[in-house]
Design a protein around this motif. Sequence first.
Motif, PDB file in Angstrom:
ATOM      1  N   PHE A 191      -9.449  70.387  98.834  1.00  0.00           N
ATOM      2  CA  PHE A 191     -10.088  71.524  99.494  1.00  0.00           C
ATOM      3  C   PHE A 191     -10.916  72.338  98.500  1.00  0.00           C
ATOM      4  CE2 PHE A 191      -7.508  74.776  97.672  1.00  0.00           C
ATOM      5  CZ  PHE A 191      -6.175  74.401  97.715  1.00  0.00           C
ATOM      6  N   SER A 192     -10.752  72.052  97.203  1.00  0.00           N
ATOM      7  CA  SER A 192     -11.545  72.741  96.191  1.00  0.00           C
ATOM      8  C   SER A 192     -12.923  72.105  96.004  1.00  0.00           C
ATOM      9  CB  SER A 192     -10.800  72.756  94.857  1.00  0.00           C
ATOM     10  OG  SER A 192     -10.605  71.442  94.373  1.00  0.00           O
TER      11      SER A 192
ATOM     12  N   THR B  86     -16.636  71.058  97.157  1.00  0.00           N
ATOM     13  CA  THR B  86     -17.643  71.521  98.105  1.00  0.00           C
ATOM     14  C   THR B  86     -18.345  70.363  98.794  1.00  0.00           C
ATOM     15  OG1 THR B  86     -19.246  71.642  96.296  1.00  0.00           O
ATOM     16  CG2 THR B  86     -18.042  73.665  96.840  1.00  0.00           C
ATOM     17  N   TYR B  87     -18.128  69.162  98.277  1.00  0.00           N
ATOM     18  CA  TYR B  87     -18.819  67.991  98.823  1.00  0.00           C
ATOM     19  C   TYR B  87     -17.988  66.756  98.500  1.00  0.00           C
ATOM     20  CZ  TYR B  87     -22.433  64.353  99.139  1.00  0.00           C
ATOM     21  OH  TYR B  87     -23.147  63.232  99.437  1.00  0.00           O
TER      22      TYR B  87
ATOM     23  N   ALA C 292     -19.668  67.909 103.659  1.00  0.00           N
ATOM     24  CA  ALA C 292     -19.619  69.115 102.852  1.00  0.00           C
ATOM     25  C   ALA C 292     -18.583  70.052 103.442  1.00  0.00           C
ATOM     26  CB  ALA C 292     -20.986  69.785 102.824  1.00  0.00           C
ATOM     27  N   SER C 293     -18.038  70.916 102.614  1.00  0.00           N
ATOM     28  CA  SER C 293     -17.008  71.828 103.098  1.00  0.00           C
ATOM     29  C   SER C 293     -17.575  72.686 104.215  1.00  0.00           C
ATOM     30  CB  SER C 293     -16.486  72.707 101.962  1.00  0.00           C
ATOM     31  OG  SER C 293     -17.537  73.437 101.383  1.00  0.00           O
ATOM     32  N   GLY C 294     -16.854  72.706 105.333  1.00  0.00           N
ATOM     33  CA  GLY C 294     -17.307  73.489 106.479  1.00  0.00           C
ATOM     34  C   GLY C 294     -18.397  72.833 107.294  1.00  0.00           C
TER      35      GLY C 294
ATOM     36  N   ARG D  72     -10.635  62.889 105.760  1.00  0.00           N
ATOM     37  CA  ARG D  72      -9.913  63.434 104.626  1.00  0.00           C
ATOM     38  C   ARG D  72      -8.486  63.758 105.019  1.00  0.00           C
ATOM     39  NH1 ARG D  72     -13.222  68.779 103.434  1.00  0.00           N
ATOM     40  NH2 ARG D  72     -11.438  69.299 102.108  1.00  0.00           N
TER      41      ARG D  72
ATOM     42  N   ASN E 290      -5.925  66.343 103.423  1.00  0.00           N
ATOM     43  CA  ASN E 290      -5.738  67.352 102.382  1.00  0.00           C
ATOM     44  C   ASN E 290      -4.351  67.243 101.738  1.00  0.00           C
ATOM     45  OD1 ASN E 290      -8.290  68.330 102.853  1.00  0.00           O
ATOM     46  ND2 ASN E 290      -7.612  70.053 104.097  1.00  0.00           N
TER      47      ASN E 290
ATOM     48  N   TRP F  75     -17.106  69.274  92.375  1.00  0.00           N
ATOM     49  CA  TRP F  75     -16.252  70.409  92.035  1.00  0.00           C
ATOM     50  C   TRP F  75     -17.124  71.291  91.186  1.00  0.00           C
ATOM     51  CZ3 TRP F  75     -12.517  71.227  87.582  1.00  0.00           C
ATOM     52  CH2 TRP F  75     -11.674  72.325  87.841  1.00  0.00           C
TER      53      TRP F  75
END
Length: 115
Positions: free
Chosen positions: A29-30, A32-33, A52-54, A71, A73, A99
């Motif tokens: 979750f850390s 961004t892609y 990508a995150s979100g 994914r 987590n 990251w």
Amino acid sequence: QVQLVESGGGLVQPGGSLRLSCAASRRIFSFTYMGWYRQAPGKERELVAAIASGGSPNYADSVKGRFTISRDNAKNTVYLQMNSLKPEDTAIYFCNVRWAPLDYWGQGTQVTVSS
């Protein structure tokens, strides 16, 4: 630093399925892609699927409807489910994460689609 370990590649007949896994040394979750890329002999590395995150997943036109990126987590793992495989899917598949501000790559896993 982030270590990525891919697995799940192998030899499969046309029309078959494989699931690739990318296990990360950090909590995903850390990132961004997260994405999967592939490189066939004599060709440039190309994007297969990414998220990508979100954001929503995006796919190369050549794999839409056949591949799914996902994914877990809890397991710090990113997957690529590949169905209806074709000989042209033969390549080394690489996991990539961002990251921020750095990108990290796994060592790759070979996928060969052949009868």
